[in-house]
Design a protein around this motif. Structure first.
Motif, PDB file in Angstrom:
ATOM      1  N   ALA A  13     -47.087  12.493 -28.589  1.00 28.57           N
ATOM      2  CA  ALA A  13     -45.959  12.722 -29.495  1.00 28.57           C
ATOM      3  C   ALA A  13     -44.858  13.511 -28.783  1.00 28.57           C
ATOM      4  CB  ALA A  13     -46.425  13.463 -30.744  1.00 28.57           C
ATOM      5  N   ALA A  14     -45.255  14.517 -27.985  1.00 34.13           N
ATOM      6  CA  ALA A  14     -44.264  15.263 -27.214  1.00 34.13           C
ATOM      7  C   ALA A  14     -43.558  14.353 -26.216  1.00 34.13           C
ATOM      8  CB  ALA A  14     -44.946  16.418 -26.483  1.00 34.13           C
ATOM      9  N   THR A  15     -44.295  13.433 -25.610  1.00 35.48           N
ATOM     10  CA  THR A  15     -43.696  12.462 -24.691  1.00 35.48           C
ATOM     11  C   THR A  15     -42.703  11.576 -25.425  1.00 35.48           C
ATOM     12  OG1 THR A  15     -45.725  12.457 -23.371  1.00 35.48           O
ATOM     13  CG2 THR A  15     -44.209  10.614 -23.060  1.00 35.48           C
ATOM     14  N   ALA A  16     -43.082  11.118 -26.608  1.00 36.88           N
ATOM     15  CA  ALA A  16     -42.197  10.256 -27.393  1.00 36.88           C
ATOM     16  C   ALA A  16     -40.911  10.966 -27.767  1.00 36.88           C
ATOM     17  CB  ALA A  16     -42.930   9.776 -28.645  1.00 36.88           C
ATOM     18  N   LEU A  17     -40.992  12.260 -28.082  1.00 32.29           N
ATOM     19  CA  LEU A  17     -39.774  13.005 -28.422  1.00 32.29           C
ATOM     20  C   LEU A  17     -38.844  13.119 -27.220  1.00 32.29           C
ATOM     21  CD1 LEU A  17     -41.105  15.846 -30.768  1.00 32.29           C
ATOM     22  CD2 LEU A  17     -39.974  13.699 -31.392  1.00 32.29           C
ATOM     23  N   CYS A  18     -39.407  13.187 -26.023  1.00 27.06           N
ATOM     24  CA  CYS A  18     -38.566  13.151 -24.822  1.00 27.06           C
ATOM     25  C   CYS A  18     -37.943  11.772 -24.656  1.00 27.06           C
ATOM     26  CB  CYS A  18     -39.386  13.501 -23.580  1.00 27.06           C
ATOM     27  SG  CYS A  18     -39.906  15.228 -23.475  1.00 27.06           S
ATOM     28  N   LEU A  19     -38.713  10.733 -24.909  1.00 30.94           N
ATOM     29  CA  LEU A  19     -38.198   9.371 -24.766  1.00 30.94           C
ATOM     30  C   LEU A  19     -37.018   9.107 -25.695  1.00 30.94           C
ATOM     31  CD1 LEU A  19     -41.368   7.094 -24.402  1.00 30.94           C
ATOM     32  CD2 LEU A  19     -39.492   7.288 -22.769  1.00 30.94           C
ATOM     33  N   ILE A  20     -37.084   9.596 -26.926  1.00 27.01           N
ATOM     34  CA  ILE A  20     -36.008   9.313 -27.877  1.00 27.01           C
ATOM     35  C   ILE A  20     -34.856  10.303 -27.747  1.00 27.01           C
ATOM     36  CG2 ILE A  20     -37.645   8.255 -29.477  1.00 27.01           C
ATOM     37  CD1 ILE A  20     -37.457  10.740 -31.240  1.00 27.01           C
ATOM     38  N   GLY A  21     -34.984  11.262 -26.822  1.00 22.98           N
ATOM     39  CA  GLY A  21     -33.885  12.177 -26.551  1.00 22.98           C
ATOM     40  C   GLY A  21     -33.870  13.437 -27.370  1.00 22.98           C
ATOM     41  N   GLU A  22     -34.937  13.697 -28.121  1.00 16.49           N
ATOM     42  CA  GLU A  22     -34.966  14.886 -28.965  1.00 16.49           C
ATOM     43  C   GLU A  22     -35.423  16.127 -28.204  1.00 16.49           C
ATOM     44  OE1 GLU A  22     -37.286  15.884 -33.038  1.00 16.49           O
ATOM     45  OE2 GLU A  22     -35.690  14.378 -33.188  1.00 16.49           O
ATOM     46  N   ARG A  23     -36.160  15.914 -27.111  1.00 16.42           N
ATOM     47  CA  ARG A  23     -36.571  17.030 -26.252  1.00 16.42           C
ATOM     48  C   ARG A  23     -36.194  16.693 -24.810  1.00 16.42           C
ATOM     49  NH1 ARG A  23     -42.630  19.146 -28.063  1.00 16.42           N
ATOM     50  NH2 ARG A  23     -41.995  20.143 -30.023  1.00 16.42           N
ATOM     51  N   PRO A  24     -35.918  17.718 -23.995  1.00 16.66           N
ATOM     52  CA  PRO A  24     -35.529  17.448 -22.600  1.00 16.66           C
ATOM     53  C   PRO A  24     -36.738  17.205 -21.710  1.00 16.66           C
ATOM     54  CG  PRO A  24     -35.473  19.801 -23.022  1.00 16.66           C
ATOM     55  CD  PRO A  24     -35.806  19.155 -24.337  1.00 16.66           C
ATOM     56  N   TRP A  25     -36.561  16.391 -20.680  1.00 17.72           N
ATOM     57  CA  TRP A  25     -37.560  16.211 -19.636  1.00 17.72           C
ATOM     58  C   TRP A  25     -37.530  17.394 -18.692  1.00 17.72           C
ATOM     59  CZ3 TRP A  25     -40.573  12.027 -20.296  1.00 17.72           C
ATOM     60  CH2 TRP A  25     -40.064  10.925 -20.987  1.00 17.72           C
ATOM     61  N   GLN A  26     -38.653  17.687 -18.081  1.00 14.45           N
ATOM     62  CA  GLN A  26     -38.696  18.617 -16.968  1.00 14.45           C
ATOM     63  C   GLN A  26     -38.589  17.829 -15.671  1.00 14.45           C
ATOM     64  OE1 GLN A  26     -42.441  20.674 -17.515  1.00 14.45           O
ATOM     65  NE2 GLN A  26     -41.449  22.396 -18.502  1.00 14.45           N
ATOM     66  N   GLY A  27     -37.952  18.424 -14.660  1.00 14.36           N
ATOM     67  CA  GLY A  27     -37.896  17.791 -13.349  1.00 14.36           C
ATOM     68  C   GLY A  27     -36.633  17.019 -13.083  1.00 14.36           C
ATOM     69  N   GLY A  28     -35.717  16.967 -14.031  1.00 12.28           N
ATOM     70  CA  GLY A  28     -34.471  16.251 -13.781  1.00 12.28           C
ATOM     71  C   GLY A  28     -33.667  16.119 -15.056  1.00 12.28           C
ATOM     72  N   ALA A  29     -32.385  15.917 -14.916  1.00 15.87           N
ATOM     73  CA  ALA A  29     -31.494  15.756 -16.052  1.00 15.87           C
ATOM     74  C   ALA A  29     -31.221  14.272 -16.263  1.00 15.87           C
ATOM     75  CB  ALA A  29     -30.192  16.508 -15.812  1.00 15.87           C
ATOM     76  N   GLY A  30     -30.814  13.943 -17.481  1.00 10.75           N
ATOM     77  CA  GLY A  30     -30.413  12.575 -17.757  1.00 10.75           C
ATOM     78  C   GLY A  30     -31.526  11.567 -17.688  1.00 10.75           C
ATOM     79  N   GLY A  31     -32.705  11.930 -18.170  1.00  4.58           N
ATOM     80  CA  GLY A  31     -33.821  10.989 -18.165  1.00  4.58           C
ATOM     81  C   GLY A  31     -33.573   9.846 -19.122  1.00  4.58           C
ATOM     82  N   PRO A  32     -34.403   8.810 -19.050  1.00  4.40           N
ATOM     83  CA  PRO A  32     -34.180   7.641 -19.916  1.00  4.40           C
ATOM     84  C   PRO A  32     -34.385   7.980 -21.379  1.00  4.40           C
ATOM     85  CG  PRO A  32     -36.313   7.493 -18.831  1.00  4.40           C
ATOM     86  CD  PRO A  32     -35.605   8.659 -18.214  1.00  4.40           C
ATOM     87  N   HIS A  33     -33.509   7.449 -22.210  1.00  6.77           N
ATOM     88  CA  HIS A  33     -33.662   7.565 -23.648  1.00  6.77           C
ATOM     89  C   HIS A  33     -34.035   6.189 -24.171  1.00  6.77           C
ATOM     90  CE1 HIS A  33     -30.968  11.398 -24.037  1.00  6.77           C
ATOM     91  NE2 HIS A  33     -32.135  11.611 -23.465  1.00  6.77           N
ATOM     92  N   PHE A  34     -35.124   6.132 -24.899  1.00 13.10           N
ATOM     93  CA  PHE A  34     -35.610   4.862 -25.404  1.00 13.10           C
ATOM     94  C   PHE A  34     -35.734   4.967 -26.915  1.00 13.10           C
ATOM     95  CE2 PHE A  34     -39.090   2.051 -26.707  1.00 13.10           C
ATOM     96  CZ  PHE A  34     -38.598   0.838 -26.238  1.00 13.10           C
ATOM     97  N   ALA A  35     -35.115   4.041 -27.608  1.00 10.60           N
ATOM     98  CA  ALA A  35     -35.124   4.071 -29.070  1.00 10.60           C
ATOM     99  C   ALA A  35     -36.442   3.501 -29.582  1.00 10.60           C
ATOM    100  CB  ALA A  35     -33.943   3.276 -29.606  1.00 10.60           C
ATOM    101  N   LEU A  36     -37.475   4.311 -29.537  1.00 11.16           N
ATOM    102  CA  LEU A  36     -38.787   3.889 -30.026  1.00 11.16           C
ATOM    103  C   LEU A  36     -38.690   3.570 -31.513  1.00 11.16           C
ATOM    104  CD1 LEU A  36     -41.796   3.683 -29.007  1.00 11.16           C
ATOM    105  CD2 LEU A  36     -42.124   5.930 -30.046  1.00 11.16           C
ATOM    106  N   ARG A  37     -39.073   2.381 -31.865  1.00  9.46           N
ATOM    107  CA  ARG A  37     -38.957   1.968 -33.262  1.00  9.46           C
ATOM    108  C   ARG A  37     -39.884   2.800 -34.146  1.00  9.46           C
ATOM    109  NH1 ARG A  37     -36.690  -3.378 -33.598  1.00  9.46           N
ATOM    110  NH2 ARG A  37     -36.152  -4.104 -31.497  1.00  9.46           N
ATOM    111  N   PRO A  38     -39.440   3.161 -35.359  1.00  9.65           N
ATOM    112  CA  PRO A  38     -40.275   3.989 -36.230  1.00  9.65           C
ATOM    113  C   PRO A  38     -41.654   3.389 -36.484  1.00  9.65           C
ATOM    114  CG  PRO A  38     -38.034   3.875 -37.079  1.00  9.65           C
ATOM    115  CD  PRO A  38     -38.097   2.913 -35.933  1.00  9.65           C
ATOM    116  N   THR A  39     -41.729   2.060 -36.603  1.00  9.21           N
ATOM    117  CA  THR A  39     -43.019   1.436 -36.869  1.00  9.21           C
ATOM    118  C   THR A  39     -43.942   1.472 -35.654  1.00  9.21           C
ATOM    119  OG1 THR A  39     -41.967  -0.678 -36.350  1.00  9.21           O
ATOM    120  CG2 THR A  39     -42.186  -0.094 -38.686  1.00  9.21           C
TER     121      THR A  39
END
Length: 480
Positions: free
Chosen positions: A149-175
């Motif tokens: 879940a923490a990984t998913a929040l990074c993917l959708i851009g709600e939390r920052p990645w460690q190790g670099g800026a501007g990581g990929p943002h992926f619009a994970l579908r709610p379903t």
């Protein structure tokens, strides 16, 4: 030659490959057929959810499994936010990266029903060495929900990645929220690293024990082929054969029978080899399995609600590994005890410098037993625990996550104990002026080159560190 990349296609992933990606930065690629497999599962998942209840897609989760969710885009986000509630220190980056490559492979296997475009996003995260911050506490062997879940929040851009800026943002579908996080990828990733390390150390133990045997002028009889043909346990036979391959052909033993540390080495080290091999097989099956709940069945265009999230097999396998490692580590300490005894080495007590009432390597025994005490403590089976959760509907847990973590810690302790024995064996041979012949001589040459030849009383912490660093290089001599 090490590979430059690993193709993650849902099958064929090894513990060695997980370690290469997690630690060495080997790039990952996702073949088109893996993307297509995931796409078909995604389409079937949506199709089935349109005609029947599907856990986590059209319903709540846990005790809320009977709550119907209808066209609620916020449900998936609420699920991710509510489940990203881990605590404690952050997991080491190599464990997180191992988790990412395992989850990538699981989704590529085609049973999750997650949007296939997430494969490219995860591969980019791995290849750019981006790390989702994941606390250590939150899983009990029935799914690494907080970590993913923490990984998913990074993917959708709600939390920052460690190790670099501007990581990929992926619009994970709610379903797709539950389908993404319903996995034990963090537990399996750490398990893959641990069993890979255990196997390497078990192999390194064989030339170390052979050096000690040579230093005390031990007998080769306990390793003779007829002995182990009479009691043909696979690991025992392979360990004895590996030792025989290292010992010089002509050995004149100093005594008719040696202590258990030498005489029973195959009988104690062999079971550790067997259980480690079994554990690697279990973990390898898991990291290549589409162990999803619900499982999307493309061939039959349906989904199956099931219990494949439970990781009892991994936890039990790793529990056995730690128990076996304690046994063989204790035998290493027993051999170390002989290496401080003049009756076995012909040297001063504790291999002190000639003519000095020094302490020599006395402290190595303390260090080794300190490490082995941790192995003994960590060998307690995690499988003896259980839990009843989510208002009683999830009434069992195997704590494989804790078993994996304990095995990681045991690796460090075992490496330390073995390094102490290596320092003592090399120093004894050097002070005796005896250089082994053949393949054992090659091991000795590498160790003698890495270890300080000075024998006056001095701090030995650097020696232990150098010996520990040498273990992966000499493990090849203990191949079985």
């Amino acid at each position: 030659m090490s590979p430059t990349s690993v193709a993650v296609n849902g099958s064929g992933l090894t513990c060695e490959a997980v370690a290469a990606v997690a630690r060495d930065g080997i790039f990952v690629t996702v073949p088109p057929q893996a993307v297509e497999r995931a796409r078909q599962a995604w389409e079937v998942a949506r199709e089935v959810a349109g005609r029947q209840a599907v856990y986590g897609r059209t319903t709540g989760v846990g005790a809320n499994r009977n709550v119907t969710i209808e066209d609620d885009d916020a449900h998936g986000l609420r699920l991710l936010r509510s489940h990203a509630g881990g605590a404690g220190p952050l997991l080491a980056s190599e464990i997180v990266r191992a988790m990412l490559v395992v989850r990538l492979n699981q989704i590529a296997a085609g049973g999750s029903g997650v949007d296939p475009d997430v494969l490219g996003a995860l591969a980019e995260v791995i290849n750019r060495w981006l790390i989702p911050p994941i606390p250590a506490y939150g899983a009990i062997g029935t799914g690494d929900l907080t970590a993913l879940a923490a990984t998913a929040l990074c993917l959708i851009g709600e939390r920052p990645w460690q190790g670099g800026a501007g990581g990929p943002h992926f619009a994970l579908r709610p379903t797709d929220a539950l389908a993404f996080i319903s996995s034990s990828a963090a537990t399996f990733g750490e398990s893959a690293l641990a069993v890979r390390d255990v196997t390497e150390l078990l192999r390194a133990s064989i030339p170390v024990a052979a050096l000690s045997l040579h230093a005390v002028r031990g007998s080769a009889e306990p390793f003779a082929a007829p002995v182990h043909e009479a009691r043909p346990h696979p690991g025992q036979r392979r360990v004895a054969e590996a030792v025989r391959g290292l010992l010089p052909e002509e050995i004149t033993p100093a005594r008719i029978q040696d202590p258990y540390g030498y005489r029973a080495f195959p009988q104690v080290h062999g079971p550790a080899v067997d259980v480690a091999e079994q554990a690697e097989g279990v973990v390898t099956r898991e990291i290549n399995a589409a162990a999803e709940n619900p499982l999307v069945d493309v061939a039959n265009r349906t989904v199956w609600h099931n219990g494949n999230f439970h990781t009892a097999s991994v936890g039990l396998a790793l529990d056995a590994v730690r128990a076996a490692l304690f046994q063989t580590a204790a035998l290493s300490a027993a051999r170390l005890g002989t290496l401080v005894e003049p009756a076995f080495t012909g040297l001063e007590a504790f291999q002190a410098a000639p003519g000095e009432p020094g302490s020599g390597i006395m402290i190595l025994e303390y260090v080794a037993h300190s490490a082995i005490a941790d192995i003994r403590r960590l060998a307690s089976p995690a499988a003896l625990g259980s839990a009843v959760l989510s208002r009683g509907v999830e009434e069992h847990a195997g704590f494989a996550t804790q078993s994996a973590r304990a095995t990681t810690d045991v690796v460090t302790a075992y490496r330390t104990a073995l390094a102490c024995e290596l320092v003592a064996a090399v120093r004894a041979l050097r002070m005796q002026g005896r250089t082994p012949l053949g393949r054992l001589g090659e091991v000795y040459a590498q160790a003698a080159d890495a270890l300080d030849p000075a024998v006056e009383d001095r701090p030995l912490d650097a020696d232990i560190g150098a010996a520990a660093d040498l273990l992966p290089r000499i493990a090849v001599y203990g191949a079985y």
